[in-house]
Write a protein that holds these residues in place. Structure first.
Motif, PDB file in Angstrom:
ATOM      1  N   SER A   1       0.877  -1.120   0.013  1.00 43.19           N
ATOM      2  CA  SER A   1      -0.014  -0.033  -0.101  1.00 43.19           C
ATOM      3  C   SER A   1       0.949   1.288   0.042  1.00 43.19           C
ATOM      4  O   SER A   1       0.518   2.224  -0.682  1.00 43.19           O
ATOM      5  CB  SER A   1      -0.859  -0.037   1.406  1.00 43.19           C
ATOM      6  N   GLN A   2       2.006   1.378   0.770  1.00 44.34           N
ATOM      7  CA  GLN A   2       2.818   2.356   0.650  1.00 44.34           C
ATOM      8  C   GLN A   2       3.482   2.641  -0.664  1.00 44.34           C
ATOM      9  O   GLN A   2       3.730   3.669  -1.015  1.00 44.34           O
ATOM     10  CB  GLN A   2       3.680   2.138   1.920  1.00 44.34           C
ATOM     11  N   GLU A   3       3.899   1.471  -1.006  1.00 41.53           N
ATOM     12  CA  GLU A   3       4.483   1.402  -2.412  1.00 41.53           C
ATOM     13  C   GLU A   3       3.777   2.160  -3.597  1.00 41.53           C
ATOM     14  O   GLU A   3       4.035   2.811  -4.295  1.00 41.53           O
ATOM     15  CB  GLU A   3       5.080   0.121  -2.859  1.00 41.53           C
ATOM     16  N   GLU A   4       2.352   1.721  -3.287  1.00 41.34           N
ATOM     17  CA  GLU A   4       1.526   2.108  -4.327  1.00 41.34           C
ATOM     18  C   GLU A   4       0.997   3.686  -4.242  1.00 41.34           C
ATOM     19  O   GLU A   4       1.133   4.487  -5.070  1.00 41.34           O
ATOM     20  CB  GLU A   4       0.214   1.500  -4.482  1.00 41.34           C
ATOM     21  N   THR A   5       1.134   4.168  -2.965  1.00 39.80           N
ATOM     22  CA  THR A   5       0.856   5.578  -2.598  1.00 39.80           C
ATOM     23  C   THR A   5       2.160   6.357  -3.155  1.00 39.80           C
ATOM     24  O   THR A   5       1.793   7.192  -3.805  1.00 39.80           O
ATOM     25  CB  THR A   5       0.996   5.771  -0.976  1.00 39.80           C
TER      26      THR A   5
ATOM     27  N   THR B   1       4.828  24.300  -7.971  1.00 43.00           N
ATOM     28  CA  THR B   1       4.007  23.284  -7.704  1.00 43.00           C
ATOM     29  C   THR B   1       4.054  22.935  -6.140  1.00 43.00           C
ATOM     30  O   THR B   1       4.982  22.720  -5.606  1.00 43.00           O
ATOM     31  CB  THR B   1       4.530  21.963  -8.318  1.00 43.00           C
ATOM     32  N   SER B   2       2.918  23.114  -5.536  1.00 39.39           N
ATOM     33  CA  SER B   2       2.862  22.898  -4.087  1.00 39.39           C
ATOM     34  C   SER B   2       2.655  21.389  -3.650  1.00 39.39           C
ATOM     35  O   SER B   2       2.070  20.528  -4.548  1.00 39.39           O
ATOM     36  CB  SER B   2       1.336  23.612  -3.434  1.00 39.39           C
ATOM     37  N   LEU B   3       2.981  20.845  -2.731  1.00 39.51           N
ATOM     38  CA  LEU B   3       2.766  19.442  -1.947  1.00 39.51           C
ATOM     39  C   LEU B   3       1.292  19.370  -1.956  1.00 39.51           C
ATOM     40  O   LEU B   3       0.825  18.273  -2.248  1.00 39.51           O
ATOM     41  CB  LEU B   3       3.329  19.296  -0.580  1.00 39.51           C
ATOM     42  N   ASN B   4       0.278  20.366  -1.489  1.00 40.61           N
ATOM     43  CA  ASN B   4      -1.091  20.012  -1.752  1.00 40.61           C
ATOM     44  C   ASN B   4      -1.596  19.675  -3.137  1.00 40.61           C
ATOM     45  O   ASN B   4      -2.355  18.688  -3.338  1.00 40.61           O
ATOM     46  CB  ASN B   4      -1.767  21.376  -1.193  1.00 40.61           C
ATOM     47  N   ALA B   5      -0.902  20.639  -3.947  1.00 43.28           N
ATOM     48  CA  ALA B   5      -1.453  20.164  -5.642  1.00 43.28           C
ATOM     49  C   ALA B   5      -1.035  18.719  -5.811  1.00 43.28           C
ATOM     50  O   ALA B   5      -1.834  17.987  -6.494  1.00 43.28           O
ATOM     51  CB  ALA B   5      -0.694  21.131  -6.357  1.00 43.28           C
ATOM     52  N   VAL B   6       0.139  18.413  -5.388  1.00 42.80           N
ATOM     53  CA  VAL B   6       0.681  16.898  -5.962  1.00 42.80           C
ATOM     54  C   VAL B   6      -0.331  15.838  -5.151  1.00 42.80           C
ATOM     55  O   VAL B   6      -0.646  15.003  -5.750  1.00 42.80           O
ATOM     56  CB  VAL B   6       1.961  16.632  -5.274  1.00 42.80           C
ATOM     57  N   ALA B   7      -0.463  16.190  -3.894  1.00 38.52           N
ATOM     58  CA  ALA B   7      -1.470  15.233  -3.348  1.00 38.52           C
ATOM     59  C   ALA B   7      -2.908  14.874  -3.768  1.00 38.52           C
ATOM     60  O   ALA B   7      -3.240  13.940  -4.065  1.00 38.52           O
ATOM     61  CB  ALA B   7      -1.544  15.371  -1.535  1.00 38.52           C
TER      62      ALA B   7
ATOM     63  N   VAL C   1       1.515  12.824   1.479  1.00 37.44           N
ATOM     64  CA  VAL C   1       2.869  13.290   0.883  1.00 37.44           C
ATOM     65  C   VAL C   1       3.818  13.368   2.311  1.00 37.44           C
ATOM     66  O   VAL C   1       4.934  12.816   2.209  1.00 37.44           O
ATOM     67  CB  VAL C   1       2.679  14.836   0.252  1.00 37.44           C
ATOM     68  N   HIS C   2       3.467  14.030   3.419  1.00 34.87           N
ATOM     69  CA  HIS C   2       3.983  14.254   4.523  1.00 34.87           C
ATOM     70  C   HIS C   2       4.445  12.698   5.123  1.00 34.87           C
ATOM     71  O   HIS C   2       5.559  12.590   5.897  1.00 34.87           O
ATOM     72  CB  HIS C   2       3.663  15.154   5.553  1.00 34.87           C
ATOM     73  N   GLY C   3       3.623  11.590   4.935  1.00 29.34           N
ATOM     74  CA  GLY C   3       3.838  10.570   5.649  1.00 29.34           C
ATOM     75  C   GLY C   3       4.620   9.544   4.589  1.00 29.34           C
ATOM     76  O   GLY C   3       5.046   8.617   5.109  1.00 29.34           O
ATOM     77  N   ASN C   4       5.113  10.308   3.416  1.00 23.30           N
ATOM     78  CA  ASN C   4       6.009   9.479   2.596  1.00 23.30           C
ATOM     79  C   ASN C   4       7.385  10.122   2.229  1.00 23.30           C
ATOM     80  O   ASN C   4       8.369   9.744   2.016  1.00 23.30           O
ATOM     81  CB  ASN C   4       5.245   8.943   1.505  1.00 23.30           C
TER      82      ASN C   4
ATOM     83  N   ASP D   1      12.750  15.904  -1.135  1.00 23.61           N
ATOM     84  CA  ASP D   1      12.735  14.634  -0.909  1.00 23.61           C
ATOM     85  C   ASP D   1      11.782  14.252  -2.096  1.00 23.61           C
ATOM     86  O   ASP D   1      12.234  13.253  -2.610  1.00 23.61           O
ATOM     87  CB  ASP D   1      12.342  14.103   0.515  1.00 23.61           C
ATOM     88  N   LEU D   2      10.634  14.506  -2.138  1.00 25.46           N
ATOM     89  CA  LEU D   2       9.896  14.341  -3.553  1.00 25.46           C
ATOM     90  C   LEU D   2      10.449  14.429  -4.666  1.00 25.46           C
ATOM     91  O   LEU D   2      10.449  13.839  -5.517  1.00 25.46           O
ATOM     92  CB  LEU D   2       8.269  14.895  -3.455  1.00 25.46           C
ATOM     93  N   ALA D   3      11.296  15.635  -4.898  1.00 24.48           N
ATOM     94  CA  ALA D   3      11.792  15.928  -6.165  1.00 24.48           C
ATOM     95  C   ALA D   3      12.964  15.198  -6.391  1.00 24.48           C
ATOM     96  O   ALA D   3      13.184  14.531  -7.421  1.00 24.48           O
ATOM     97  CB  ALA D   3      12.493  17.282  -6.003  1.00 24.48           C
ATOM     98  N   LEU D   4      13.648  14.403  -5.244  1.00 25.02           N
ATOM     99  CA  LEU D   4      14.866  13.377  -5.516  1.00 25.02           C
ATOM    100  C   LEU D   4      14.127  12.084  -5.926  1.00 25.02           C
ATOM    101  O   LEU D   4      14.710  11.374  -6.929  1.00 25.02           O
ATOM    102  CB  LEU D   4      15.353  13.244  -4.115  1.00 25.02           C
ATOM    103  N   ALA D   5      12.978  11.707  -5.347  1.00 30.24           N
ATOM    104  CA  ALA D   5      12.194  10.624  -5.783  1.00 30.24           C
ATOM    105  C   ALA D   5      11.792  10.600  -7.150  1.00 30.24           C
ATOM    106  O   ALA D   5      11.920   9.672  -7.874  1.00 30.24           O
ATOM    107  CB  ALA D   5      10.895  10.365  -4.784  1.00 30.24           C
TER     108      ALA D   5
END
Length: 207
Positions: A16-20, A40-46, A56-59, A65-69
């Motif tokens: 489930s975490q991997e899918e998220t 781009t805001s994290l809200n928009a991504v979510a 977003v904050h849970g992962n 960090d998201l940009a690196l991913a």
């Protein structure tokens, strides 16, 4: 007559975490390509992924960090293909041409992912020059080995392998950005770049 209900497939916590994460990265790729990382805001991504901001904050620890991913995901699709191309049998010139064609073909087929990667590199590179340098060094190693091998067997003329590898990556990155922003004849552009580096590297004495 009764009909049985389809079985419900339950994901494990890890699945489930991997899918998220997968959906968040896919959302970020789309939005980064469209508006850039800073825009781009994290809200928009979510929201685009169908989650609340908490997902977003849970992962991820934050936007960096998201940009690196995103960078790791896109590079993870492309890098193994390019590494296999450079390690394949054949002349150095043929492998260099295949490397150039493979990279630009990916960019043409995946313009959104390419634009997102460019946006991430620009964004993180502004804050940390070391990030760009590390990525550049990682992408140059196999090219440098290819050029040094070509020089040892007499196929390629004498030149600084690191400088030539940097030139290849600079031209390809510039071409990728151009392809994402305008209508470009990809085949003609690819042929031109292949011819450019064949002329720049080949030994005139090689049969």
């Amino acid at each position: 007559m009764t009909t049985s209900k389809p079985a419900v497939i339950r994901l494990t916590r890890k699945e489930s975490q991997e899918e998220t994460r997968r959906r968040l990265v896919a959302s970020a790729i789309t939005l980064f390509a469209r508006s850039g990382v800073a825009g781009t805001s994290l809200n928009a991504v979510a929201e685009h992924a169908g989650f609340t901001r908490g997902a977003v904050h849970g992962n991820y620890s934050g936007k960096d960090d998201l940009a690196l991913a995103v960078a790791e995901t896109v590079a993870g699709e492309l890098a193994p293909q390019l590494e296999r191309t450079l390690a394949a049998p054949g002349s150095g010139g043929d492998r260099l041409a295949a490397y150039i064609r493979g990279f630009l073909s990916y960019c043409a087929k995946r313009p959104e992912a390419t634009s997102a990667l460019i946006a991430v590199v620009e964004y993180l590179g502004r804050a940390d020059r070391g990030f760009y340098n590390e990525r550049a060094a990682a992408s140059l190693g196999d090219l440098i080995e290819l050029f040094e091998e070509g020089q040892r067997n007499g196929e390629m003329r004498t030149f600084d392998a690191k400088t030539m590898a940097f030139a290849v990556r600079t031209v390809l990155d510039s071409a990728a950005a151009r392809m994402c922003g305008t209508d470009v004849d990809v085949e003609a552009l690819t042929d031109e770049i292949v011819a450019l580096f064949e002329a720049a590297t080949r030994s005139i004495e090689f049969p």
